[in-house]
Design a protein around this motif. Structure first.
Motif, PDB file in Angstrom:
ATOM      1  N   SER A  56      -2.729  -1.077 -31.270  1.00 31.35           N
ATOM      2  CA  SER A  56      -2.074  -0.573 -32.487  1.00 31.35           C
ATOM      3  C   SER A  56      -0.558  -0.705 -32.395  1.00 31.35           C
ATOM      4  O   SER A  56       0.195   0.241 -32.641  1.00 31.35           O
ATOM      5  N   LEU A  57      -0.119  -1.874 -32.024  1.00 33.02           N
ATOM      6  CA  LEU A  57       1.299  -2.087 -31.766  1.00 33.02           C
ATOM      7  C   LEU A  57       2.141  -1.933 -33.025  1.00 33.02           C
ATOM      8  O   LEU A  57       1.709  -2.278 -34.137  1.00 33.02           O
ATOM      9  N   LYS A  58       3.345  -1.411 -32.828  1.00 33.48           N
ATOM     10  CA  LYS A  58       4.288  -1.148 -33.907  1.00 33.48           C
ATOM     11  C   LYS A  58       5.565  -1.928 -33.640  1.00 33.48           C
ATOM     12  O   LYS A  58       5.848  -2.285 -32.488  1.00 33.48           O
ATOM     13  N   PRO A  59       6.368  -2.178 -34.682  1.00 34.89           N
ATOM     14  CA  PRO A  59       7.629  -2.898 -34.466  1.00 34.89           C
ATOM     15  C   PRO A  59       8.512  -2.223 -33.416  1.00 34.89           C
ATOM     16  O   PRO A  59       9.219  -2.919 -32.672  1.00 34.89           O
ATOM     17  N   GLU A  60       8.469  -0.916 -33.328  1.00 33.46           N
ATOM     18  CA  GLU A  60       9.303  -0.215 -32.352  1.00 33.46           C
ATOM     19  C   GLU A  60       8.822  -0.391 -30.919  1.00 33.46           C
ATOM     20  O   GLU A  60       9.494   0.050 -29.979  1.00 33.46           O
ATOM     21  N   ASP A  61       7.678  -1.024 -30.740  1.00 35.81           N
ATOM     22  CA  ASP A  61       7.222  -1.363 -29.390  1.00 35.81           C
ATOM     23  C   ASP A  61       7.856  -2.656 -28.883  1.00 35.81           C
ATOM     24  O   ASP A  61       7.665  -3.028 -27.720  1.00 35.81           O
ATOM     25  N   THR A  62       8.591  -3.335 -29.747  1.00 31.03           N
ATOM     26  CA  THR A  62       9.284  -4.553 -29.339  1.00 31.03           C
ATOM     27  C   THR A  62      10.276  -4.243 -28.223  1.00 31.03           C
ATOM     28  O   THR A  62      11.139  -3.369 -28.368  1.00 31.03           O
ATOM     29  N   ALA A  63      10.131  -4.940 -27.112  1.00 27.30           N
ATOM     30  CA  ALA A  63      10.956  -4.662 -25.940  1.00 27.30           C
ATOM     31  C   ALA A  63      10.625  -5.670 -24.853  1.00 27.30           C
ATOM     32  O   ALA A  63       9.648  -6.418 -24.951  1.00 27.30           O
ATOM     33  N   SER A  93       0.817  -1.223   0.000  1.00 31.22           N
ATOM     34  CA  SER A  93       0.000   0.000   0.000  1.00 31.22           C
ATOM     35  C   SER A  93       0.851   1.273   0.000  1.00 31.22           C
ATOM     36  O   SER A  93       0.354   2.359  -0.288  1.00 31.22           O
ATOM     37  N   SER A  94       2.129   1.152   0.307  1.00 33.02           N
ATOM     38  CA  SER A  94       3.028   2.314   0.327  1.00 33.02           C
ATOM     39  C   SER A  94       3.641   2.609  -1.030  1.00 33.02           C
ATOM     40  O   SER A  94       4.415   3.569  -1.162  1.00 33.02           O
ATOM     41  N   TYR A  95       3.324   1.785  -2.000  1.00 31.25           N
ATOM     42  CA  TYR A  95       3.968   1.891  -3.301  1.00 31.25           C
ATOM     43  C   TYR A  95       2.950   2.107  -4.409  1.00 31.25           C
ATOM     44  O   TYR A  95       1.789   1.725  -4.288  1.00 31.25           O
ATOM     45  N   THR A  96       3.427   2.703  -5.484  1.00 30.12           N
ATOM     46  CA  THR A  96       2.653   2.788  -6.705  1.00 30.12           C
ATOM     47  C   THR A  96       3.354   1.956  -7.769  1.00 30.12           C
ATOM     48  O   THR A  96       4.590   1.822  -7.750  1.00 30.12           O
ATOM     49  N   ILE A  97       2.575   1.347  -8.639  1.00 29.59           N
ATOM     50  CA  ILE A  97       3.107   0.428  -9.651  1.00 29.59           C
ATOM     51  C   ILE A  97       3.052   1.095 -11.021  1.00 29.59           C
ATOM     52  O   ILE A  97       2.041   1.692 -11.386  1.00 29.59           O
ATOM     53  N   GLY A  98       4.109   0.952 -11.763  1.00 28.77           N
ATOM     54  CA  GLY A  98       4.135   1.495 -13.114  1.00 28.77           C
ATOM     55  C   GLY A  98       4.825   0.556 -14.071  1.00 28.77           C
ATOM     56  O   GLY A  98       5.298  -0.509 -13.669  1.00 28.77           O
ATOM     57  N   TRP A  99       4.931   0.973 -15.326  1.00 26.53           N
ATOM     58  CA  TRP A  99       5.523   0.131 -16.369  1.00 26.53           C
ATOM     59  C   TRP A  99       6.698   0.823 -17.046  1.00 26.53           C
ATOM     60  O   TRP A  99       6.657   2.026 -17.331  1.00 26.53           O
ATOM     61  N   PHE A 100       7.709   0.022 -17.331  1.00 29.97           N
ATOM     62  CA  PHE A 100       8.870   0.441 -18.102  1.00 29.97           C
ATOM     63  C   PHE A 100       9.057  -0.543 -19.244  1.00 29.97           C
ATOM     64  O   PHE A 100       8.499  -1.636 -19.231  1.00 29.97           O
ATOM     65  N   ARG A 101       9.874  -0.143 -20.183  1.00 31.37           N
ATOM     66  CA  ARG A 101      10.262  -1.084 -21.233  1.00 31.37           C
ATOM     67  C   ARG A 101      11.695  -0.814 -21.652  1.00 31.37           C
ATOM     68  O   ARG A 101      12.211   0.299 -21.496  1.00 31.37           O
ATOM     69  N   GLN A 102      12.334  -1.856 -22.168  1.00 38.59           N
ATOM     70  CA  GLN A 102      13.701  -1.735 -22.658  1.00 38.59           C
ATOM     71  C   GLN A 102      13.815  -2.466 -23.987  1.00 38.59           C
ATOM     72  O   GLN A 102      13.674  -3.697 -24.038  1.00 38.59           O
ATOM     73  N   ALA A 103      14.042  -1.691 -25.023  1.00 36.85           N
ATOM     74  CA  ALA A 103      14.223  -2.256 -26.351  1.00 36.85           C
ATOM     75  C   ALA A 103      15.687  -2.636 -26.544  1.00 36.85           C
ATOM     76  O   ALA A 103      16.575  -2.098 -25.863  1.00 36.85           O
ATOM     77  N   PRO A 104      15.960  -3.543 -27.471  1.00 43.11           N
ATOM     78  CA  PRO A 104      17.353  -3.955 -27.709  1.00 43.11           C
ATOM     79  C   PRO A 104      18.248  -2.765 -28.022  1.00 43.11           C
ATOM     80  O   PRO A 104      17.921  -1.937 -28.879  1.00 43.11           O
ATOM     81  N   GLY A 105      19.353  -2.668 -27.304  1.00 37.86           N
ATOM     82  CA  GLY A 105      20.311  -1.600 -27.548  1.00 37.86           C
ATOM     83  C   GLY A 105      19.907  -0.238 -27.034  1.00 37.86           C
ATOM     84  O   GLY A 105      20.607   0.751 -27.286  1.00 37.86           O
TER      85      GLY A 105
END
Length: 108
Positions: free
Chosen positions: A72-79, A30-42
């Motif tokens: 509407s996913l794009k190739p650059e969303d690959t991660a 309850s003390s934390y908030t959750i979020g999202w990150f991504r890391q693409a190759p390179g």
């Protein structure tokens, strides 16, 4: 201590959709908030903001689960997509906990 487990990644064609899930647990959740990150190759890991037009973050508090709906996913969303937990009010520069990541591959 907070534990985070992502699921829902996979291979999808351009223009398709995926919904990622992040199941969170821990006595101090309850003390934390959750979020999202991504890391693409390179590339460096980046924060996936809720307001991107194509991505939407939602929460099911009863299940302690945070979702990332990607349309509407794009190739650059690959991660590799990670959920993270940050102490409320501390921002996202250095989250305290990370999930193991889930691979999203968008093929053309």
């Amino acid at each position: 201590q907070v534990q985070l487990v992502e699921s829902g990644g996979g291979l999808v064609q351009v223009g398709g959709s995926l919904r990622l899930s992040c199941a969170a647990s821990g006595r101090t959740l309850s003390s934390y908030t959750i979020g999202w990150f991504r890391q693409a190759p390179g590339k460096e890991r980046e924060f996936v903001a809720a307001v991107r037009g194509r991505f939407t973050i939602s929460r099911d508090n009863a299940k302690n689960t945070v979702y990332l709906q990607m349309n509407s996913l794009k190739p650059e969303d690959t991660a590799v997509y990670y959920c993270a937990a940050a102490k409320k009010g501390s921002g996202w520069s250095q989250p305290d906990y990370w999930g193991q990541g889930t691979q999203v591959t968008v093929s053309s």
